[in-house]
Design a protein around this motif. Structure first.
Motif, short mmCIF file in Angstrom:
data_model
loop_
_atom_site.label_atom_id
_atom_site.label_comp_id
_atom_site.label_asym_id
_atom_site.label_seq_id
_atom_site.Cartn_x
_atom_site.Cartn_y
_atom_site.Cartn_z
N GLY A 138 -6.11 -7.08 -5.44
CA GLY A 138 -6.67 -5.91 -6.10
C GLY A 138 -5.61 -4.87 -6.43
O GLY A 138 -5.60 -4.29 -7.52
N LEU A 139 -4.72 -4.62 -5.49
CA LEU A 139 -3.66 -3.63 -5.69
C LEU A 139 -2.72 -4.04 -6.82
O LEU A 139 -2.35 -3.21 -7.66
N LEU A 140 -2.32 -5.31 -6.84
CA LEU A 140 -1.41 -5.77 -7.89
C LEU A 140 -2.06 -5.69 -9.27
O LEU A 140 -1.43 -5.29 -10.25
N HIS A 141 -3.34 -6.05 -9.34
CA HIS A 141 -4.04 -5.93 -10.62
C HIS A 141 -4.13 -4.47 -11.05
O HIS A 141 -3.94 -4.15 -12.23
N ARG A 142 -4.43 -3.59 -10.12
CA ARG A 142 -4.57 -2.18 -10.46
C ARG A 142 -3.27 -1.60 -11.00
O ARG A 142 -3.26 -0.69 -11.83
N ASN A 143 -2.15 -2.14 -10.52
CA ASN A 143 -0.84 -1.69 -10.99
C ASN A 143 -0.32 -2.50 -12.17
O ASN A 143 0.83 -2.37 -12.56
N GLU A 144 -1.20 -3.35 -12.74
CA GLU A 144 -0.87 -4.16 -13.92
C GLU A 144 0.37 -5.03 -13.70
O GLU A 144 1.21 -5.19 -14.57
N VAL A 145 0.45 -5.57 -12.49
CA VAL A 145 1.50 -6.54 -12.17
C VAL A 145 1.03 -7.91 -12.60
O VAL A 145 -0.11 -8.31 -12.31
N TRP A 146 1.88 -8.64 -13.30
CA TRP A 146 1.53 -9.99 -13.71
C TRP A 146 2.54 -10.96 -13.12
O TRP A 146 3.74 -10.84 -13.31
N HIS A 147 2.01 -11.90 -12.36
CA HIS A 147 2.86 -12.91 -11.71
C HIS A 147 2.02 -14.17 -11.57
O HIS A 147 0.80 -14.12 -11.40
N ALA A 148 2.69 -15.32 -11.64
CA ALA A 148 1.97 -16.59 -11.58
C ALA A 148 1.12 -16.72 -10.32
O ALA A 148 0.03 -17.32 -10.35
N TRP A 149 1.58 -16.14 -9.22
CA TRP A 149 0.82 -16.24 -7.97
C TRP A 149 -0.57 -15.64 -8.10
O TRP A 149 -1.53 -16.12 -7.47
N LEU A 150 -0.72 -14.62 -8.92
CA LEU A 150 -1.99 -13.91 -9.01
C LEU A 150 -3.14 -14.76 -9.55
O LEU A 150 -4.29 -14.51 -9.20
N PHE A 151 -2.85 -15.74 -10.39
CA PHE A 151 -3.93 -16.50 -11.02
C PHE A 151 -4.77 -17.24 -9.99
O PHE A 151 -6.00 -17.09 -9.93
N ARG A 152 -4.13 -18.05 -9.15
CA ARG A 152 -4.88 -18.81 -8.15
C ARG A 152 -5.42 -17.90 -7.05
O ARG A 152 -6.52 -18.12 -6.53
N ALA A 153 -4.65 -16.88 -6.70
CA ALA A 153 -5.11 -15.95 -5.66
C ALA A 153 -6.36 -15.20 -6.12
O ALA A 153 -7.29 -14.95 -5.33
N THR A 154 -6.41 -14.84 -7.40
CA THR A 154 -7.59 -14.16 -7.94
C THR A 154 -8.80 -15.08 -7.91
O THR A 154 -9.91 -14.67 -7.53
N ASP A 155 -8.60 -16.33 -8.31
CA ASP A 155 -9.71 -17.30 -8.26
C ASP A 155 -10.22 -17.46 -6.83
O ASP A 155 -11.44 -17.54 -6.60
N ARG A 173 0.83 -1.21 0.00
CA ARG A 173 0.00 0.00 0.00
C ARG A 173 0.87 1.26 0.00
O ARG A 173 0.56 2.25 -0.68
N VAL A 174 1.96 1.22 0.76
CA VAL A 174 2.86 2.37 0.79
C VAL A 174 3.51 2.56 -0.57
O VAL A 174 3.56 3.68 -1.11
N LEU A 175 4.01 1.48 -1.17
CA LEU A 175 4.64 1.58 -2.49
C LEU A 175 3.64 2.07 -3.54
O LEU A 175 3.98 2.90 -4.38
N ASP A 176 2.42 1.58 -3.47
CA ASP A 176 1.38 2.02 -4.41
C ASP A 176 1.12 3.51 -4.27
O ASP A 176 0.97 4.23 -5.26
N SER A 177 1.11 4.00 -3.05
CA SER A 177 0.77 5.41 -2.81
C SER A 177 1.84 6.37 -3.31
O SER A 177 1.56 7.55 -3.52
N ILE A 178 3.07 5.87 -3.52
CA ILE A 178 4.15 6.74 -4.01
C ILE A 178 4.55 6.39 -5.45
O ILE A 178 5.57 6.85 -5.95
N GLY A 179 3.73 5.52 -6.09
CA GLY A 179 4.01 5.19 -7.49
C GLY A 179 5.20 4.28 -7.69
O GLY A 179 5.84 4.32 -8.74
N ARG A 180 5.50 3.43 -6.72
CA ARG A 180 6.67 2.55 -6.81
C ARG A 180 6.29 1.07 -6.76
O ARG A 180 7.08 0.24 -6.36
#
Length: 328
Positions: free
Chosen positions: A165-182, A101-108
């Motif tokens: 939600g945060l990772l998707h909003r920042n267009e981060v793509w990682h294998a972990w996201l697929f199962r976590a999103t489901d 959340r901190v990194l997201d708030s500063i664009g990092r």
């Protein structure tokens, strides 16, 4: 005076002078509170969001990230009490979500720093690919009593939803996201009996997930549930009439701004303009004489309450500003 202290601190961390504010403004009172009580991380976050001019934002972000790095562990996660309710040096999902959340708030929220975090998230995930609220490595260190440690914890929407939600909003793509999103979709769509913090986590997921049509439909259902179950105070003047959820602290109620931190949130559609404005009036009025905002959750140790209040104060100011309220 607060303005004098802020000028010195801000020029050292961001290389630019802060804009002048009225000494009687909510921002100037909060500024004094931050310099008096906050950790270095929250001091630098406050300077970045409220004192640094646009031209100095890059250096301000570097200062925030440098302070955040002190909490990072070799496994890619974060520890050392970054989330004040969990103590000790070990990485935890809730600490790591806070760091994101901190990194997201500063664009990092990108690059190697997020790749390292995703590797940690993969390593601590449960069998269904979700994050536990508490990883058992916390055992032996102090933590809030409401957060029990289990040897084999299950996946938790409260821990997983905001991260996904945060990772998707920042267009981060990682294998972990697929199962976590489901996992998050399944958890959100079966929510019926719930509590406000879990609904907050669901909203954080829905606000960032790519399938917008599905997210809007899910959010509409949750909004009706929140209103029907009395999980939000719609009239702060009558807040005593609204139930406090089981195991919450006395007076620990949720308001429209808790769900819709920014106007763009799907949760904003749950409330009329009048309901939203009343809740923002209430939030503005919660600022204490010392300049900080109070914590709603049960305080279990003096040091954790002291560390939490600056975080809550920054969130309150950001929420008020996002909704167009004057703070300076």
């Amino acid at each position: 005076m607060a303005g004098t202290a802020a000028s010195s601190e801000s020029s050292g961390s961001s290389g630019s002078s802060p804009p002048s504010v009225s000494l009687s403004s909510p921002l100037s009172r909060a500024e004094h509170f931050i310099w008096l009580t906050a950790r270095v991380l929250e001091q630098r976050r406050f300077a970045y969001h409220f004192l640094t001019r646009s031209a100095g934002r890059g250096r301000g972000a570097e200062a925030v990230e440098a302070a955040l790095t002190a909490y990072r562990e070799e496994d890619g996660g974060y520890g050392h009490g970054l989330e004040p309710d969990l103590r000790g040096p070990v990485s935890q999902p809730l600490h790591t979500a806070h760091a994101l959340r901190v990194l997201d708030s500063i664009g990092r929220c990108d690059g190697l720093r997020v790749e390292r975090i995703c590797r940690y998230l993969t390593a601590v995930s449960t069998a269904e690919g979700a994050l536990p609220a508490i990883h058992p490595s916390l055992r032996g260190y102090p933590y809030a009593p409401r957060l029990p440690v289990a040897d084999d914890p299950s996946g938790d929407l409260l821990a997983t939803g905001p991260v996904v939600g945060l990772l998707h909003r920042n267009e981060v793509w990682h294998a972990w996201l697929f199962r976590a999103t489901d996992f998050c979709w399944a958890a959100v769509e079966r929510l019926d009996e719930s509590h406000p913090y879990e609904i907050e986590a669901a909203v954080a997921f829905l606000d960032g997930v790519p399938d917008r049509a599905r997210a809007e439909a899910a959010a509409d259902r949750l909004g009706r549930l929140v209103r029907a179950r009395g999980l939000v105070v719609l009239d702060p003047a009558r807040r005593a009439e609204y139930p406090v959820p089981p195991a919450y602290a006395p007076g620990e109620r949720h308001y429209p701004y808790d769900y819709a931190r920014v106007p763009e949130s799907l949760a904003r559609a749950w409330f009329t303009d009048e309901e939203m404005e009343r809740s923002l009036d209430h939030l503005a009025g919660l600022q204490r004489e010392d300049g900080g905002w109070p914590i709603a959750r049960r305080a279990w140790a003096p040091s954790t309450a002291l560390e939490t209040r600056p975080i809550v104060t920054i969130e309150a100011l950001l929420t008020l500003r996002a909704h167009g309220r004057a703070i300076s």
